[in-house]
Design a protein around this motif. Structure first.
Motif, PDB file in Angstrom:
ATOM      1  N   ALA A  22     137.697  89.641  20.594  1.00 47.72           N
ATOM      2  CA  ALA A  22     138.615  89.024  20.574  1.00 47.72           C
ATOM      3  C   ALA A  22     138.131  87.437  19.739  1.00 47.72           C
ATOM      4  O   ALA A  22     137.043  86.861  19.981  1.00 47.72           O
ATOM      5  CB  ALA A  22     140.156  89.115  21.347  1.00 47.72           C
ATOM      6  N   SER A  23     138.788  86.453  19.250  1.00 43.26           N
ATOM      7  CA  SER A  23     138.427  85.549  18.231  1.00 43.26           C
ATOM      8  C   SER A  23     138.883  84.730  19.438  1.00 43.26           C
ATOM      9  O   SER A  23     139.615  85.267  20.233  1.00 43.26           O
ATOM     10  CB  SER A  23     139.689  85.963  17.418  1.00 43.26           C
ATOM     11  OG  SER A  23     140.829  85.038  17.586  1.00 43.26           O
ATOM     12  N   ALA A  24     138.990  83.401  19.531  1.00 43.49           N
ATOM     13  CA  ALA A  24     138.752  82.600  20.686  1.00 43.49           C
ATOM     14  C   ALA A  24     140.652  81.722  20.426  1.00 43.49           C
ATOM     15  O   ALA A  24     140.982  81.978  21.660  1.00 43.49           O
ATOM     16  CB  ALA A  24     138.500  80.788  19.837  1.00 43.49           C
ATOM     17  N   LEU A  25     140.793  82.310  19.354  1.00 41.33           N
ATOM     18  CA  LEU A  25     142.808  81.759  19.429  1.00 41.33           C
ATOM     19  C   LEU A  25     143.146  82.755  20.109  1.00 41.33           C
ATOM     20  O   LEU A  25     144.321  82.768  20.923  1.00 41.33           O
ATOM     21  CB  LEU A  25     142.905  81.869  18.026  1.00 41.33           C
ATOM     22  CG  LEU A  25     144.462  81.325  17.550  1.00 41.33           C
ATOM     23  CD1 LEU A  25     144.376  80.094  18.702  1.00 41.33           C
ATOM     24  CD2 LEU A  25     145.150  80.788  16.232  1.00 41.33           C
ATOM     25  N   ASP A  26     143.317  84.210  19.870  1.00 46.41           N
ATOM     26  CA  ASP A  26     144.027  85.371  20.396  1.00 46.41           C
ATOM     27  C   ASP A  26     143.668  85.653  22.266  1.00 46.41           C
ATOM     28  O   ASP A  26     143.977  86.336  23.344  1.00 46.41           O
ATOM     29  CB  ASP A  26     143.283  86.816  20.007  1.00 46.41           C
ATOM     30  CG  ASP A  26     143.901  87.082  18.417  1.00 46.41           C
ATOM     31  OD1 ASP A  26     145.101  87.082  18.150  1.00 46.41           O
ATOM     32  OD2 ASP A  26     143.597  87.527  17.364  1.00 46.41           O
ATOM     33  N   PHE A  27     142.587  84.928  22.032  1.00 52.07           N
ATOM     34  CA  PHE A  27     141.636  85.674  23.480  1.00 52.07           C
ATOM     35  C   PHE A  27     142.515  84.587  24.385  1.00 52.07           C
ATOM     36  O   PHE A  27     142.517  84.642  25.042  1.00 52.07           O
ATOM     37  CB  PHE A  27     140.403  84.771  23.697  1.00 52.07           C
ATOM     38  CG  PHE A  27     139.451  85.743  24.863  1.00 52.07           C
ATOM     39  CD1 PHE A  27     139.303  86.905  25.233  1.00 52.07           C
ATOM     40  CD2 PHE A  27     139.520  84.177  26.134  1.00 52.07           C
ATOM     41  CE1 PHE A  27     138.657  87.247  26.279  1.00 52.07           C
ATOM     42  CE2 PHE A  27     139.256  85.147  27.801  1.00 52.07           C
ATOM     43  CZ  PHE A  27     138.255  86.151  27.282  1.00 52.07           C
ATOM     44  N   GLN A  28     142.619  82.890  24.225  1.00 49.91           N
ATOM     45  CA  GLN A  28     143.621  81.952  24.391  1.00 49.91           C
ATOM     46  C   GLN A  28     144.880  82.644  24.215  1.00 49.91           C
ATOM     47  O   GLN A  28     145.370  82.340  25.598  1.00 49.91           O
ATOM     48  CB  GLN A  28     143.584  81.015  23.802  1.00 49.91           C
ATOM     49  CG  GLN A  28     143.944  79.585  24.478  1.00 49.91           C
ATOM     50  CD  GLN A  28     144.455  78.304  23.658  1.00 49.91           C
ATOM     51  OE1 GLN A  28     144.668  78.817  22.269  1.00 49.91           O
ATOM     52  NE2 GLN A  28     143.679  77.576  23.494  1.00 49.91           N
TER      53      GLN A  28
ATOM     54  N   PHE B 178     135.836  75.130  22.484  1.00 49.88           N
ATOM     55  CA  PHE B 178     135.927  76.051  21.295  1.00 49.88           C
ATOM     56  C   PHE B 178     137.137  74.675  20.542  1.00 49.88           C
ATOM     57  O   PHE B 178     137.669  75.509  19.519  1.00 49.88           O
ATOM     58  CB  PHE B 178     136.763  76.821  21.011  1.00 49.88           C
ATOM     59  CG  PHE B 178     135.326  77.969  21.423  1.00 49.88           C
ATOM     60  CD1 PHE B 178     134.199  78.851  21.147  1.00 49.88           C
ATOM     61  CD2 PHE B 178     135.259  79.107  22.830  1.00 49.88           C
ATOM     62  CE1 PHE B 178     133.418  78.925  21.733  1.00 49.88           C
ATOM     63  CE2 PHE B 178     134.493  79.831  23.375  1.00 49.88           C
ATOM     64  CZ  PHE B 178     133.177  80.227  22.863  1.00 49.88           C
ATOM     65  N   GLY B 179     137.434  73.875  21.388  1.00 51.94           N
ATOM     66  CA  GLY B 179     138.140  72.709  20.854  1.00 51.94           C
ATOM     67  C   GLY B 179     139.634  72.788  20.863  1.00 51.94           C
ATOM     68  O   GLY B 179     139.910  72.416  19.661  1.00 51.94           O
ATOM     69  N   LEU B 180     140.470  73.974  21.705  1.00 51.03           N
ATOM     70  CA  LEU B 180     141.433  74.367  21.177  1.00 51.03           C
ATOM     71  C   LEU B 180     142.384  73.588  21.709  1.00 51.03           C
ATOM     72  O   LEU B 180     141.898  73.069  22.909  1.00 51.03           O
ATOM     73  CB  LEU B 180     141.226  75.360  21.511  1.00 51.03           C
ATOM     74  CG  LEU B 180     140.403  77.155  20.505  1.00 51.03           C
ATOM     75  CD1 LEU B 180     140.752  78.188  21.265  1.00 51.03           C
ATOM     76  CD2 LEU B 180     141.402  76.545  19.568  1.00 51.03           C
TER      77      LEU B 180
ATOM     78  N   LEU C 149     140.001  79.925  33.143  1.00 52.50           N
ATOM     79  CA  LEU C 149     139.405  80.501  31.862  1.00 52.50           C
ATOM     80  C   LEU C 149     139.809  79.892  31.039  1.00 52.50           C
ATOM     81  O   LEU C 149     139.389  79.257  30.057  1.00 52.50           O
ATOM     82  CB  LEU C 149     139.712  81.887  32.856  1.00 52.50           C
ATOM     83  CG  LEU C 149     138.661  82.529  30.892  1.00 52.50           C
ATOM     84  CD1 LEU C 149     136.834  82.081  31.099  1.00 52.50           C
ATOM     85  CD2 LEU C 149     138.814  84.776  31.407  1.00 52.50           C
ATOM     86  N   LEU C 150     141.207  79.929  30.481  1.00 50.50           N
ATOM     87  CA  LEU C 150     142.310  79.034  29.683  1.00 50.50           C
ATOM     88  C   LEU C 150     141.329  78.311  29.791  1.00 50.50           C
ATOM     89  O   LEU C 150     141.558  77.275  28.075  1.00 50.50           O
ATOM     90  CB  LEU C 150     143.421  79.367  29.837  1.00 50.50           C
ATOM     91  CG  LEU C 150     144.517  78.698  29.286  1.00 50.50           C
ATOM     92  CD1 LEU C 150     144.566  78.771  28.052  1.00 50.50           C
ATOM     93  CD2 LEU C 150     145.852  78.402  29.302  1.00 50.50           C
ATOM     94  N   GLU C 151     141.648  76.684  30.487  1.00 50.69           N
ATOM     95  CA  GLU C 151     141.202  75.642  30.267  1.00 50.69           C
ATOM     96  C   GLU C 151     139.580  75.425  29.771  1.00 50.69           C
ATOM     97  O   GLU C 151     139.181  75.070  28.820  1.00 50.69           O
ATOM     98  CB  GLU C 151     141.045  74.771  30.978  1.00 50.69           C
ATOM     99  CG  GLU C 151     143.051  74.573  31.777  1.00 50.69           C
ATOM    100  CD  GLU C 151     142.586  74.187  32.909  1.00 50.69           C
ATOM    101  OE1 GLU C 151     142.082  72.952  33.647  1.00 50.69           O
ATOM    102  OE2 GLU C 151     143.918  73.566  33.449  1.00 50.69           O
TER     103      GLU C 151
END
Length: 880
Positions: free
Chosen positions: A740-746, A828-830, A820-822
């Motif tokens: 998954a991409s970083a955004l979908d993983f988030q 990744f700068g999200l 893990l979310l944090e």
């Protein structure tokens, strides 16, 4: 937990009756958490002055000051500094787990964020930094705070840092622990292939530290050859131990429940005919390293536990001395030749420290050496051990055993004194020419033994069932010093002839509080040079023969309870349990978790055979009864059909060996709920334990790797992957895996359940819907060059999910998911989601349809509010 009297029926009935709440609607009730400075919230021991303000614990005890001033544990010119530091709150400290996945991120966050933001909060003129690494701890892994635990809780400016500490501690990235409590494991000099025994392990911070060391010594994702056996005598304290060590997610740990002085010896030569011996397998359970952090009076923790000022008296150390010697001698017996044992206490009392070490050296002779480790950890400020001290008994100072009253000679033993010799000594002599205390014990008649045990019990317990009778002690201490007439000796210390030990006790280490703003601790490092001779073996063999006392007996409180009747508990243990808790819990190890939470979340012994119906549960309990009452047996899992199904469904490579490494706690294959993975070293110990008749009482072991999971839509595999075991198994999985991409993983971590069309990356949603129904793994592909190499990268971030008909559901505990979310968002700068955003669920347009988790029985890890997901002590059952 004391081992004293039970309440009678009338008392229990009376206790259950309603009582008036005198605090309810009381205008003079103290405010919550209020008043009284740093210790005011503790709430016991001290009353209210004038009904106006809540008073803190008193930090005065004349008997304490008189005792240690007479023992000269610090020079006279330092006495005021010493006492002044003891009355100050203890600064908090914590240690970073260098084997955790986000080790570098945590170090960076401490250095670049918190260290700068906390500078403005420095208030102590003696401390330059608000937070700094401990200079003596290797790799800057341990940190010292210029704030006490109470300040962290109450100061609004420290709130974000306090939350950071709590969260990272819960997931195992850091361990909150008193600084001096971290010292003993460092002197073990642990190597990657060592077998280590932690004899008195609960609540488990030192055990966790040992696990950090062995995992740090190997490459990430590779199991070390080393192994830790963590033991504790108290069943309930084993909960704390299991809870602590579970955060490590290790396959190299065995938790046992034995009296440390009677820890069983597993030797094939005694239990099996020679024809059955396999020289390629271990023949005897021995250890390269032994940590002997014994139960003690705990007066070195008065800065952290100010209630100790009120409880302390000289009899506490006297009553524990024999038990400490017995535990230490058992540790030496279990140690390999050439191995190292660290003896330690959080007490300042020489009767518990130098006297015990001296007795070990006398009993073992040339077989054991007290090492000089002054060149190890050079930045740690330590002082040499004492070579002379006195013993105080019932208001009198004693310089030699000759000064002991006749009727007290069985309670005050010669080993408490520097020379270790009695006035009328008819004891047998060991091979080294020194006195063998345990042989003398064996020669005593039963009347003397009863008297000695009773005196030991009184010395520890006083008359208050596990707590000393402070008023009685103070009354004795305040008397003129006259002793009974048959002695006609004064207690004036100036007239006492004290002994001097000729043993190299200066090699012991004393850590005193005012040297480096810490607690107090004692450490001695011993090395075994040769096998104990025949006379020396007499005493340590008591651990072999008295193991029958350690066998579980008929429960007294509830079915399956591991409690034993008080009359079955050895006298030493009855008196020590209260001291064991007070000493060890105050030993800097209780920062990580609260006792109440651990008791609520994980009540006692491992037992995974729980059913909804009581009749079925009782029936299966009878069927699964192993040697140890209330503890399910350890069974090697060899169901070929199930193993083949798991390997086929997840595409597990042949290079990951499952045969012989899978264990469960249920012999009924059809009802196995969890499967654990054990390392090769643990596997060898388990096989040895089976051959010698299951002498080890194992309460927990291994790494949970597979867990049964049913689905209403059906799944080719009935076992899902466990989050704890995923990092170990990930490099070997070839099927049921998504990237998954970083955004979908988030988003997965944030919302926990997402329908396939709602993923930002449409291709990812299509790939997810194409998977077989059941468990799958989602790997974060960001930061990796090639997808093919991600799964084999030890730093890869992955989570366990469940693929249902229409959605993907995260099967990670809310606490782990939040952390893990944090971490992912920061790396990744999200944008880090707010708490309210995390609770929001994606809605299904134009429908009332519920998002399908795909599981008929929703897994605890899927429930946002599930306490079981936070704790999950590898299957536990409740005990009264």
């Amino acid at each position: 937990m004391g081992g004293g009297r039970k309440r009678g029926r009338s008392q229990r009935r009376h206790f259950k009756q309603g009582r008036e709440n005198v605090w309810k609607d009381n205008p003079q009730r103290p405010p919550a958490g209020g008043g009284g400075g740093d210790q005011g919230a503790a709430g016991s021991g001290e009353g209210r002055e004038g009904n106006d303000s809540w008073q803190p614990f008193s930090t005065e005890n004349p008997a304490f000051e008189a005792y240690y001033k007479e023992q000269q544990i610090v020079p006279e010119e330092e006495w005021n500094d010493f006492m002044s530091m003891l009355r100050k709150p203890l600064p908090a400290a914590f240690r970073i787990n260098a084997s955790c996945q986000f080790y570098q991120d945590i170090c960076s966050q401490l250095e670049n964020d918190f260290r700068k933001s906390l500078e403005t909060e420095v208030s102590d003129e003696h401390e330059k930094d608000a937070i700094r690494p401990l200079p003596w701890y290797p790799g800057n892994l341990a940190w010292h705070l210029n704030f006490s635990r109470m300040q962290l809780r109450r100061n609004q400016a420290l709130e974000s840092f306090h939350e950071f500490l709590k969260q990272e501690n819960e997931v195992g990235n850091i361990t909150r622990q008193e600084a001096v409590s971290m010292v003993p494991p460092l002197f073990l000099n642990v190597q990657p292939d060592h077998h280590i025994l932690d004899m008195c392990a609960a609540p488990g911070s030192k055990t966790f530290q040992l696990l950090e060391m062995i995992h740090q010594s190997t490459k990430p994702g590779v199991l070390p050859n080393a192994m830790v056996v963590a033991n504790d005598v108290d069943v309930q304290r084993c909960n704390l131990l299991i809870h602590q060590t579970k955060r490590m997610c290790t396959a190299n740990l065995i938790v046992t429940n034995h009296e440390a002085q009677n820890f069983p010896g597993c030797s094939l030569t005694k239990f099996c005919p020679e024809t059955y011996l396999d020289e390629s397998k271990p023949q005897r359970l021995e250890f390269d390293r032994v940590l002997c952090d014994v139960p003690c009076s705990g007066d070195g923790t008065v800065r952290k536990a100010p209630d100790m000022w009120r409880k302390w008296n000289a009899g506490m150390g006297n009553g524990l001395h024999r038990l400490q010697v017995e535990i230490a001698m058992r540790g030496i017996a279990l140690l390999k030749v050439g191995g190292r044992m660290v003896y330690s206490t959080c007490s300042m009392n020489p009767v518990e420290n130098e006297a015990v070490v001296a007795e070990i050296l006398r009993r073992c002779g040339d077989s054991v050496e007290l090492l000089d480790v002054s060149n190890e950890l050079p930045e740690l400020v330590r002082r040499p051990g004492l070579s002379t001290w006195k013993v105080r008994d019932r208001g009198s100072w004693l310089g030699t055993h000759e000064d002991v009253l006749h009727y007290r000679k069985n309670a005050i033993s010669p080993s408490m004194f520097p020379s270790g010799k009695g006035s009328t000594d008819n004891r047998k002599v060991g091979g080294s020419g020194e006195l063998n205390m345990d042989v003398a014990d064996a020669d005593m008649d039963s009347g003397d033994m009863v008297e000695r045990k009773e005196e030991s019990r009184i010395a520890i317990n006083g008359s208050n069932n596990g707590e000393t009778n402070i008023e009685e002690i103070n009354q004795v201490e305040s008397e003129s010093g006259e002793v009974p007439r048959d002695s006609e000796k004064k207690s004036d210390s100036t007239s006492i002839c004290t002994e001097h030990s000729n043993l190299p006790l200066h090699r012991c280490m004393r850590i005193v509080p005012h040297d480096q703003n810490s607690g107090a601790f004692f450490i001695a490092v011993l090395q075994k040079l040769s096998v104990l001779n025949e006379n020396q073996v007499v005493e340590v063999m008591k651990g072999e023969h008295s193991i029958l006392k350690d066998r579980a007996v008929k429960p007294v409180d509830s079915p399956g309870s591991d409690k034993v009747p008080s009359e079955e508990i050895p006298v030493h243990q009855q008196g020590v349990e209260g001291s064991h808790v007070s000493g060890k819990q105050q030993n800097g190890d209780m920062d990580a978790i609260s006792k109440d939470k651990a008791s609520e979340e994980g009540s006692v012994i491992v037992n995974e055979t729980q059913n909804d119906e009581a009749a079925t549960r009782d029936k299966r309990k009878t069927q699964n009864q192993g040697r140890w009452r209330g503890v399910d047996p350890v069974i090697f899992f060899r169901d070929e059909a199930t193993i083949t199904s798991i390997v086929s469904f997840y595409g597990i490579k042949d290079s990951f060996t499952l045969e012989g490494h899978l264990v469960t706690r249920n012999p009924d294959t059809n009802h196995v709920k969890r499967i654990y993975y054990v390392s090769k070293s643990v596997q060898d110990v388990l096989e040895l334990n089976v051959k010698v008749g299951e002498r080890l009482k194992i309460t927990s072991l291994g790494l949970k790797i597979f867990e049964r999971q049913s689905s209403k839509d059906g799944s080719p595999c009935t076992f899902r992957l466990s989050s704890e075991g995923l990092p170990l198994l990930l490099p070997y999985i070839t099927k049921q895996i998504l990237y998954a991409s970083a955004l979908d993983f988030q988003h997965l971590l944030q919302y926990r359940i997402i329908k396939f069309p709602d993923f930002v990356d449409a291709k990812f949603g299509e790939e997810a819907s194409a998977l077989l129904p059941g468990c799958c793994v989602v790997v974060l592909r960001e930061g990796h060059q090639h997808i093919d190499s991600i799964a084999t990268d030890p730093s890869a971030i992955a989570i366990v999910c469940w693929k249902g008909k229409t959605n993907l559901c995260v099967m990670v505990s809310p606490l782990d998911g939040k952390e893990l979310l944090e971490r992912v968002s920061l790396r990744f700068g999200l944008k880090v989601p707010k708490a309210d955003d995390r609770k929001t669920k994606l809605k299904v347009d134009g429908s009332d349809e519920q998002l399908d988790c795909g599981a008929e029985t929703v897994d605890p890890e899927c429930k946002p509010e599930s306490k079981a997901s936070d704790m999950d002590i590898s299957d536990v059952k409740e005990v009264e």
